[in-house]
Motif scaffolding. Structure first.
Motif, PDB file in Angstrom:
ATOM      1  N   GLY A   1       0.861 -63.166   5.095  1.00 38.51           N
ATOM      2  CA  GLY A   1       1.405 -61.994   4.399  1.00 38.51           C
ATOM      3  C   GLY A   1       2.881 -62.188   4.101  1.00 38.51           C
ATOM      4  N   VAL A   2       3.646 -62.666   5.099  1.00 39.98           N
ATOM      5  CA  VAL A   2       5.084 -62.875   4.927  1.00 39.98           C
ATOM      6  C   VAL A   2       5.331 -63.955   3.866  1.00 39.98           C
ATOM      7  CG1 VAL A   2       7.193 -63.635   6.070  1.00 39.98           C
ATOM      8  CG2 VAL A   2       5.600 -62.133   7.268  1.00 39.98           C
ATOM      9  N   VAL A   3       4.580 -65.044   3.946  1.00 42.78           N
ATOM     10  CA  VAL A   3       4.726 -66.129   2.963  1.00 42.78           C
ATOM     11  C   VAL A   3       4.462 -65.586   1.556  1.00 42.78           C
ATOM     12  CG1 VAL A   3       3.734 -68.307   2.150  1.00 42.78           C
ATOM     13  CG2 VAL A   3       4.108 -67.942   4.604  1.00 42.78           C
ATOM     14  N   MET A   4       3.396 -64.783   1.431  1.00 40.21           N
ATOM     15  CA  MET A   4       3.062 -64.212   0.122  1.00 40.21           C
ATOM     16  C   MET A   4       4.166 -63.308  -0.386  1.00 40.21           C
ATOM     17  SD  MET A   4       0.456 -65.530  -0.986  1.00 40.21           S
ATOM     18  CE  MET A   4       0.484 -64.551  -2.472  1.00 40.21           C
ATOM     19  N   LEU A   5       4.797 -62.559   0.540  1.00 41.27           N
ATOM     20  CA  LEU A   5       5.885 -61.660   0.153  1.00 41.27           C
ATOM     21  C   LEU A   5       7.026 -62.460  -0.475  1.00 41.27           C
ATOM     22  CD1 LEU A   5       6.888 -58.735   0.235  1.00 41.27           C
ATOM     23  CD2 LEU A   5       8.003 -59.285   2.397  1.00 41.27           C
ATOM     24  N   PHE A   6       7.361 -63.584   0.139  1.00 38.59           N
ATOM     25  CA  PHE A   6       8.414 -64.459  -0.384  1.00 38.59           C
ATOM     26  C   PHE A   6       8.075 -64.957  -1.779  1.00 38.59           C
ATOM     27  CE2 PHE A   6      10.505 -64.914   3.725  1.00 38.59           C
ATOM     28  CZ  PHE A   6      11.821 -64.984   3.283  1.00 38.59           C
ATOM     29  N   VAL A   7       6.851 -65.446  -1.908  1.00 42.28           N
ATOM     30  CA  VAL A   7       6.411 -65.967  -3.205  1.00 42.28           C
ATOM     31  C   VAL A   7       6.534 -64.870  -4.264  1.00 42.28           C
ATOM     32  CG1 VAL A   7       4.443 -66.923  -4.473  1.00 42.28           C
ATOM     33  CG2 VAL A   7       4.844 -67.603  -2.097  1.00 42.28           C
ATOM     34  N   THR A   8       6.083 -63.654  -3.879  1.00 41.02           N
ATOM     35  CA  THR A   8       6.131 -62.536  -4.817  1.00 41.02           C
ATOM     36  C   THR A   8       7.573 -62.217  -5.221  1.00 41.02           C
ATOM     37  OG1 THR A   8       4.407 -61.677  -3.399  1.00 41.02           O
ATOM     38  CG2 THR A   8       5.090 -60.283  -5.206  1.00 41.02           C
ATOM     39  N   LEU A   9       8.496 -62.238  -4.225  1.00 44.21           N
ATOM     40  CA  LEU A   9       9.901 -61.949  -4.506  1.00 44.21           C
ATOM     41  C   LEU A   9      10.456 -62.927  -5.531  1.00 44.21           C
ATOM     42  CD1 LEU A   9      11.478 -60.975  -1.071  1.00 44.21           C
ATOM     43  CD2 LEU A   9      11.168 -59.562  -3.120  1.00 44.21           C
ATOM     44  N   VAL A  10      10.215 -64.217  -5.299  1.00 45.19           N
ATOM     45  CA  VAL A  10      10.716 -65.251  -6.202  1.00 45.19           C
ATOM     46  C   VAL A  10      10.191 -65.013  -7.617  1.00 45.19           C
ATOM     47  CG1 VAL A  10      10.654 -67.710  -6.747  1.00 45.19           C
ATOM     48  CG2 VAL A  10      10.974 -66.953  -4.371  1.00 45.19           C
ATOM     49  N   PHE A  11       8.837 -64.806  -7.693  1.00 43.11           N
ATOM     50  CA  PHE A  11       8.256 -64.586  -9.020  1.00 43.11           C
ATOM     51  C   PHE A  11       8.775 -63.288  -9.647  1.00 43.11           C
ATOM     52  CE2 PHE A  11       5.225 -67.897  -8.018  1.00 43.11           C
ATOM     53  CZ  PHE A  11       4.996 -68.440  -9.277  1.00 43.11           C
ATOM     54  N   GLY A  12       8.987 -62.263  -8.815  1.00 43.03           N
ATOM     55  CA  GLY A  12       9.464 -60.964  -9.296  1.00 43.03           C
ATOM     56  C   GLY A  12      10.842 -61.094  -9.932  1.00 43.03           C
ATOM     57  N   VAL A  13      11.751 -61.772  -9.192  1.00 41.37           N
ATOM     58  CA  VAL A  13      13.119 -61.957  -9.695  1.00 41.37           C
ATOM     59  C   VAL A  13      13.075 -62.743 -10.994  1.00 41.37           C
ATOM     60  CG1 VAL A  13      15.320 -63.095  -9.228  1.00 41.37           C
ATOM     61  CG2 VAL A  13      14.167 -61.828  -7.414  1.00 41.37           C
ATOM     62  N   TRP A  14      12.263 -63.780 -10.988  1.00 44.85           N
ATOM     63  CA  TRP A  14      12.124 -64.638 -12.177  1.00 44.85           C
ATOM     64  C   TRP A  14      11.652 -63.803 -13.378  1.00 44.85           C
ATOM     65  CZ3 TRP A  14       7.952 -69.078 -12.536  1.00 44.85           C
ATOM     66  CH2 TRP A  14       8.186 -69.838 -13.698  1.00 44.85           C
ATOM     67  N   ALA A  15      10.642 -62.954 -13.144  1.00 46.14           N
ATOM     68  CA  ALA A  15      10.097 -62.134 -14.227  1.00 46.14           C
ATOM     69  C   ALA A  15      11.147 -61.151 -14.750  1.00 46.14           C
ATOM     70  CB  ALA A  15       8.867 -61.387 -13.724  1.00 46.14           C
ATOM     71  N   LEU A  16      11.946 -60.560 -13.807  1.00 45.08           N
ATOM     72  CA  LEU A  16      12.984 -59.596 -14.193  1.00 45.08           C
ATOM     73  C   LEU A  16      14.050 -60.253 -15.060  1.00 45.08           C
ATOM     74  CD1 LEU A  16      13.670 -57.285 -11.133  1.00 45.08           C
ATOM     75  CD2 LEU A  16      12.869 -56.674 -13.416  1.00 45.08           C
ATOM     76  N   ILE A  17      14.496 -61.451 -14.603  1.00 47.38           N
ATOM     77  CA  ILE A  17      15.517 -62.179 -15.374  1.00 47.38           C
ATOM     78  C   ILE A  17      15.005 -62.446 -16.788  1.00 47.38           C
ATOM     79  CG2 ILE A  17      16.798 -64.357 -15.566  1.00 47.38           C
ATOM     80  CD1 ILE A  17      16.879 -64.399 -12.490  1.00 47.38           C
ATOM     81  N   ASP A  18      13.757 -62.911 -16.866  1.00 47.96           N
ATOM     82  CA  ASP A  18      13.150 -63.172 -18.171  1.00 47.96           C
ATOM     83  C   ASP A  18      13.169 -61.925 -19.051  1.00 47.96           C
ATOM     84  OD1 ASP A  18      12.695 -65.796 -17.935  1.00 47.96           O
ATOM     85  OD2 ASP A  18      10.571 -65.661 -17.374  1.00 47.96           O
ATOM     86  N   LYS A  19      12.866 -60.777 -18.389  1.00 49.41           N
ATOM     87  CA  LYS A  19      12.807 -59.503 -19.117  1.00 49.41           C
ATOM     88  C   LYS A  19      14.207 -59.162 -19.647  1.00 49.41           C
ATOM     89  CE  LYS A  19      10.839 -55.481 -20.071  1.00 49.41           C
ATOM     90  NZ  LYS A  19       9.839 -55.444 -21.124  1.00 49.41           N
ATOM     91  N   ILE A  20      15.222 -59.297 -18.744  1.00 48.52           N
ATOM     92  CA  ILE A  20      16.589 -58.915 -19.103  1.00 48.52           C
ATOM     93  C   ILE A  20      17.122 -59.772 -20.259  1.00 48.52           C
ATOM     94  CG2 ILE A  20      18.979 -58.850 -18.266  1.00 48.52           C
ATOM     95  CD1 ILE A  20      17.703 -58.158 -15.476  1.00 48.52           C
ATOM     96  N   ILE A  21      16.904 -61.096 -20.144  1.00 54.36           N
ATOM     97  CA  ILE A  21      17.438 -61.938 -21.213  1.00 54.36           C
ATOM     98  C   ILE A  21      16.505 -61.976 -22.427  1.00 54.36           C
ATOM     99  CG2 ILE A  21      18.791 -63.381 -19.619  1.00 54.36           C
ATOM    100  CD1 ILE A  21      16.684 -65.540 -19.903  1.00 54.36           C
ATOM    101  N   GLY A  22      15.492 -61.094 -22.386  1.00 56.53           N
ATOM    102  CA  GLY A  22      14.614 -60.954 -23.553  1.00 56.53           C
ATOM    103  C   GLY A  22      13.667 -62.112 -23.779  1.00 56.53           C
ATOM    104  N   ARG A  23      13.273 -62.777 -22.640  1.00 56.89           N
ATOM    105  CA  ARG A  23      12.319 -63.889 -22.800  1.00 56.89           C
ATOM    106  C   ARG A  23      11.107 -63.607 -21.888  1.00 56.89           C
ATOM    107  NH1 ARG A  23      12.716 -69.564 -20.236  1.00 56.89           N
ATOM    108  NH2 ARG A  23      13.778 -68.235 -18.775  1.00 56.89           N
ATOM    109  N   ALA A  24      10.439 -62.485 -22.143  1.00 56.01           N
ATOM    110  CA  ALA A  24       9.328 -62.048 -21.277  1.00 56.01           C
ATOM    111  C   ALA A  24       8.246 -63.128 -21.199  1.00 56.01           C
ATOM    112  CB  ALA A  24       8.735 -60.754 -21.798  1.00 56.01           C
ATOM    113  N   LEU A  25       7.604 -63.202 -20.022  1.00 54.72           N
ATOM    114  CA  LEU A  25       6.605 -64.274 -19.757  1.00 54.72           C
ATOM    115  C   LEU A  25       5.415 -64.225 -20.698  1.00 54.72           C
ATOM    116  CD1 LEU A  25       5.924 -64.772 -15.948  1.00 54.72           C
ATOM    117  CD2 LEU A  25       6.780 -66.413 -17.609  1.00 54.72           C
ATOM    118  N   GLU A  26       5.024 -65.383 -21.121  1.00 54.20           N
ATOM    119  CA  GLU A  26       3.784 -65.442 -21.886  1.00 54.20           C
ATOM    120  C   GLU A  26       2.632 -65.706 -20.931  1.00 54.20           C
ATOM    121  OE1 GLU A  26       3.508 -68.271 -25.030  1.00 54.20           O
ATOM    122  OE2 GLU A  26       5.556 -67.811 -25.706  1.00 54.20           O
ATOM    123  N   GLY A  27       2.984 -66.445 -19.844  1.00 55.78           N
ATOM    124  CA  GLY A  27       2.000 -67.097 -18.980  1.00 55.78           C
ATOM    125  C   GLY A  27       0.891 -66.243 -18.396  1.00 55.78           C
ATOM    126  N   MET A  28      -0.213 -66.160 -19.082  1.00 52.46           N
ATOM    127  CA  MET A  28      -1.402 -65.506 -18.563  1.00 52.46           C
ATOM    128  C   MET A  28      -1.949 -66.337 -17.397  1.00 52.46           C
ATOM    129  SD  MET A  28      -2.897 -62.819 -19.001  1.00 52.46           S
ATOM    130  CE  MET A  28      -4.449 -62.130 -18.513  1.00 52.46           C
TER     131      MET A  28
END
Ligand code: UDP
Ligand code: MG
Length: 307
Positions: A231-258
């Motif tokens: 659970g803790v490991v998954m939380l970390f992974v989620t945080l990393v992906f979450g931050v990455w997704a937010l940055i993409d959103k802010i700089i206007g490069r939202a994820l395509e990756g289905m």
């Protein structure tokens, strides 16, 4: 007096020999004894043989289970029925050398409360079996805190230890490990595993796997802690992906990756299911214990008249 506890499941070919060999050895050494055979719901003539033995020989007790409850249950029944100042548990197929009983008994007279039978080798087994057995014993040794790699059910227990074990209400015990867990003043005797005198082994591969899982969970809740770690490991992974997704959103490069989404979903899904399975296993065990059903049911018994 020494009680000899002998679990027997479909052993019509060996009960008589086992009884005669063991009594012969103990008589020669002038050790007062009783032989307690536990017929673990055999489908063959084991129990009839036991009763016939009780007619003609002395110091024999035969208990018959209403169905097959397994060797652990048979050992518990033997310990509960024993009257000796100490007791030895030994296999009916004489794979445990019976002359070692005398050695164990002498050590007990010197004051040891538990004498463990330690195998010098495990006898004939396949490579795969050896590998899994080693894995199992290294895990169980870790969780019990003793080296159990060559431990067996062949051991002598003092009356004090028998009374303690009899008072443990646990339904699914693991006899081999409980004698380490209880402590006490102990020593060991080494022995070579003999060939079976007759018949064949009563354990299938499936039985052994079930036995291993059941015994590990009886002594360790570590698998449930693995769930937390995951659970803790998954939380970390989620945080990393979450931050990455937010940055993409802010700089206007939202994820395509289905693909990423699919992989993460499947991954989390499987981890959740495995985790629920592990927790479910322990819940099932709690349920088994709490139902409070007896470990075994003795349906009939026979006994030598002269004692
Ligand atoms: N046994 C038992 N109940 C069972 C399986 C085995 O009482 O459900 C007894 C069996 O009769 C023997 C001992 O346990 O006296 C060891 O069994 P086995 O020799 O089949 O096991 P192995 O030596 O191959 O590990
Ligand atoms: Mg055997």
């Amino acid at each position: 007096m020494l009680s000899v506890i002998i679990p027997a499941y479909n052993e019509e070919l060996s009960v008589e020999t086992a009884g005669d060999v063991i009594s012969g050895i103990l008589k020669k050494e002038n050790i007062d004894y009783e032989l307690i055979f536990i017929d673990d719901g055999s489908k063959d003539a084991t129990y009839a043989k036991l009763c016939a033995m009780a007619e003609t020989r002395e110091n024999i007790v035969g208990l018959h289970f209403s169905r097959n409850f397994g060797k652990e249950a048979a050992i518990s029944a033997g310990l509960a029925a024993s009257h000796g100042d100490c007791a030895v548990v030994i296999d009916c197929d004489l794979q445990h050398p019976p002359e070692k009983i005398v050695e164990m008994y002498r050590l007990w007279q010197e004051g040891y409360e538990i004498v463990e039978g330690i195998k010098t080798s495990r006898g004939e087994e396949t490579k795969a079996h050896g590998f899994f057995a080693n894995q199992f014993y290294s895990i169980i040794s870790k969780v019990v805190g003793f080296d159990m790699s060559n431990a067996s059910d062949f051991k002598l227990l003092d009356r004090k230890v028998i009374d303690v074990i009899n008072s443990i209400p646990e339904k699914k015990g693991f006899f081999r490990a409980i004698s380490f867990w209880v402590g006490y003043h102990k020593t060991s005797v080494e022995y070579d595993v003999n060939e079976r005198i007759a018949g064949e082994t009563k354990w299938s591969k499936k039985d052994l796997i079930k036995y291993a899982i059941s015994n590990i969970s009886a002594y360790s809740t570590a698998p449930m802690q693995i769930v937390t770690v995951l659970g803790v490991v998954m939380l970390f992974v989620t945080l990393v992906f979450g931050v990455w997704a937010l940055i993409d959103k802010i700089i206007g490069r939202a994820l395509e990756g289905m693909t990423t989404v699919i992989i993460i979903t499947i991954f989390i899904g499987s981890i959740m299911m495995i985790s629920l399975g592990i927790i479910g296993y322990y819940v099932a065990r709690i349920y088994e214990e709490i139902k409070g059903r007896p470990k075994y049911i003795v349906s009939t018994q026979c006994q030598s008249k002269k004692k």
